[in-house]
Design a protein around this motif. Sequence first.
Motif, PDB file in Angstrom:
ATOM      1  N   VAL A 299       0.867  -1.185   0.000  1.00  8.25           N
ATOM      2  CA  VAL A 299       0.000   0.000   0.000  1.00  8.25           C
ATOM      3  C   VAL A 299       0.896   1.225   0.000  1.00  8.25           C
ATOM      4  CG1 VAL A 299      -1.808   1.246   1.218  1.00  8.25           C
ATOM      5  CG2 VAL A 299      -1.756  -1.237   1.317  1.00  8.25           C
ATOM      6  N   ASP A 300       0.591   2.211  -0.885  1.00 10.03           N
ATOM      7  CA  ASP A 300       1.371   3.458  -0.877  1.00 10.03           C
ATOM      8  C   ASP A 300       0.727   4.486   0.033  1.00 10.03           C
ATOM      9  OD1 ASP A 300      -0.802   4.458  -2.251  1.00 10.03           O
ATOM     10  OD2 ASP A 300       0.215   4.569  -4.190  1.00 10.03           O
ATOM     11  N   GLN A 301       1.268   5.701   0.026  1.00  5.14           N
ATOM     12  CA  GLN A 301       0.776   6.746   0.936  1.00  5.14           C
ATOM     13  C   GLN A 301      -0.670   7.140   0.639  1.00  5.14           C
ATOM     14  OE1 GLN A 301       2.379   7.877   3.590  1.00  5.14           O
ATOM     15  NE2 GLN A 301       4.099   6.513   3.151  1.00  5.14           N
ATOM     16  N   ALA A 302      -1.088   6.970  -0.612  1.00  5.19           N
ATOM     17  CA  ALA A 302      -2.458   7.335  -0.993  1.00  5.19           C
ATOM     18  C   ALA A 302      -3.448   6.204  -0.750  1.00  5.19           C
ATOM     19  CB  ALA A 302      -2.493   7.754  -2.460  1.00  5.19           C
ATOM     20  N   GLY A 303      -2.963   5.069  -0.252  1.00  2.00           N
ATOM     21  CA  GLY A 303      -3.846   3.938   0.004  1.00  2.00           C
ATOM     22  C   GLY A 303      -4.065   3.054  -1.200  1.00  2.00           C
ATOM     23  N   LEU A 304      -3.269   3.241  -2.258  1.00  2.00           N
ATOM     24  CA  LEU A 304      -3.411   2.442  -3.467  1.00  2.00           C
ATOM     25  C   LEU A 304      -2.574   1.169  -3.343  1.00  2.00           C
ATOM     26  CD1 LEU A 304      -4.820   2.634  -6.256  1.00  2.00           C
ATOM     27  CD2 LEU A 304      -2.630   3.457  -7.163  1.00  2.00           C
ATOM     28  N   THR A 305      -3.170   0.027  -3.685  1.00  6.44           N
ATOM     29  CA  THR A 305      -2.476  -1.256  -3.538  1.00  6.44           C
ATOM     30  C   THR A 305      -1.659  -1.581  -4.791  1.00  6.44           C
ATOM     31  OG1 THR A 305      -4.351  -2.503  -4.393  1.00  6.44           O
ATOM     32  CG2 THR A 305      -4.248  -2.152  -2.002  1.00  6.44           C
ATOM     33  N   ALA A 306      -0.578  -2.360  -4.579  1.00  5.50           N
ATOM     34  CA  ALA A 306       0.263  -2.823  -5.681  1.00  5.50           C
ATOM     35  C   ALA A 306       0.695  -4.255  -5.385  1.00  5.50           C
ATOM     36  CB  ALA A 306       1.470  -1.916  -5.859  1.00  5.50           C
ATOM     37  N   PHE A 307       1.106  -4.971  -6.429  1.00  3.65           N
ATOM     38  CA  PHE A 307       1.564  -6.358  -6.278  1.00  3.65           C
ATOM     39  C   PHE A 307       2.994  -6.468  -6.768  1.00  3.65           C
ATOM     40  CE2 PHE A 307       2.291 -10.635  -7.908  1.00  3.65           C
ATOM     41  CZ  PHE A 307       1.873 -11.417  -6.838  1.00  3.65           C
ATOM     42  N   VAL A 329       9.143  -0.510   2.152  1.00  7.12           N
ATOM     43  CA  VAL A 329       7.822  -0.788   1.601  1.00  7.12           C
ATOM     44  C   VAL A 329       6.843  -1.057   2.737  1.00  7.12           C
ATOM     45  CG1 VAL A 329       8.317  -3.252   1.352  1.00  7.12           C
ATOM     46  CG2 VAL A 329       6.582  -2.206  -0.096  1.00  7.12           C
ATOM     47  N   ARG A 330       5.590  -0.668   2.501  1.00  7.54           N
ATOM     48  CA  ARG A 330       4.504  -0.968   3.441  1.00  7.54           C
ATOM     49  C   ARG A 330       3.707  -2.125   2.857  1.00  7.54           C
ATOM     50  NH1 ARG A 330       0.858   3.818   5.789  1.00  7.54           N
ATOM     51  NH2 ARG A 330       2.735   3.945   7.087  1.00  7.54           N
ATOM     52  N   ILE A 331       3.792  -3.269   3.490  1.00  7.22           N
ATOM     53  CA  ILE A 331       3.126  -4.459   2.960  1.00  7.22           C
ATOM     54  C   ILE A 331       1.817  -4.718   3.706  1.00  7.22           C
ATOM     55  CG2 ILE A 331       5.327  -5.477   2.295  1.00  7.22           C
ATOM     56  CD1 ILE A 331       5.054  -7.374   4.719  1.00  7.22           C
TER      57      ILE A 331
END
Length: 351
Positions: A299-307, A329-331
Amino acid sequence: MKNSTYLSIGLLMLVVVWMLSGAMAKVNDPVATEEITSKPVMQVQVLDIKAEMIDREIVVQGELIPNRTIEVRAQTASKVAELPFAKGQRVVAENVIVELDAEDRHAQLKQAEAAVDRFKLEVAGARKLEQRGLQSEKQLKSALASLAAAEADLKRARLELDYIRIKAPFSGILEQRYVELGSHLEKGDKVALILDESVLKAVGLVSQQAAGKLAMGQLIKVRLLDGQEAEGHITYISQLGDSETHSFRVEAEIDNQHGRINAGVSAELRIVIGKEQAHFISPAVLALNDSGTVGIKSVDQAGLTAFYPIEFVRTEADGIWVSGLPESVRIISQGQGFVNAGETVIPVPAS
């Protein structure tokens, strides 16, 4: 009658128009549309992690064996007279571990010594007579041959006395003793098994893919089933792979001067082949994308998820080291199975 029928039809049409106008108004209402189409934002637990520099390792299962073992055998025939050491005791090089009955060996030694002395006198006399011309050279050579034979008999008699004292060839543990007091031994019979456990060899088999990454002197970390750990360095790499498994034997020497590690035990061998940055995670945070790739959701600072697809670097008892993530990274540590990459979530710090 006809007028009432027309009136009923007119009222029905008015009701239908009124209902349709209400539905259309509801569709055109932006608030109502948002209520219909919007999806609740998911809350997930997150964890901030950073990469660390760790050893890149090849992990194989192996065993620890003694650096040296030898089966001591009798070099002469006789009866066991003394057993100075019990099975399991430590012995030092040249310690007598079994003593045989001397029988008549001392008498044979004295007889051989006397024969040598006699033939030495005969040779001396023959030389003097040969110098005076009173004896032929042939008689001198015969005396010299007799002396050589007597000296050979003396050497054999001394060896026979030495052979009755069976000694340890090197320092180690008297692991097995195959004889008892009174046992009769023939030449070549097994007497004892001695092992040198001061240095152990860690032995394992590596795959042909990993064999090319090995080099003499590389560090090997050894972990035993009881939790003990030790280190050593590669001393041997086989150049010929096994015909069936196509694996290659590798050996490393482990210092064991204090004898705290037993030989013959299973061990996990970790061969250090380099350094690498990796993240330490719990296997519980792993996820799969739509194509079945193993990775981690973040999750990034805007709350958007990534894989992020990841690679396994090495495993530990309480987690795994992986590569493929950004340095910091924030997992998602909980809830990753309910969100997809690209979705917005509400991150909550993991407790």
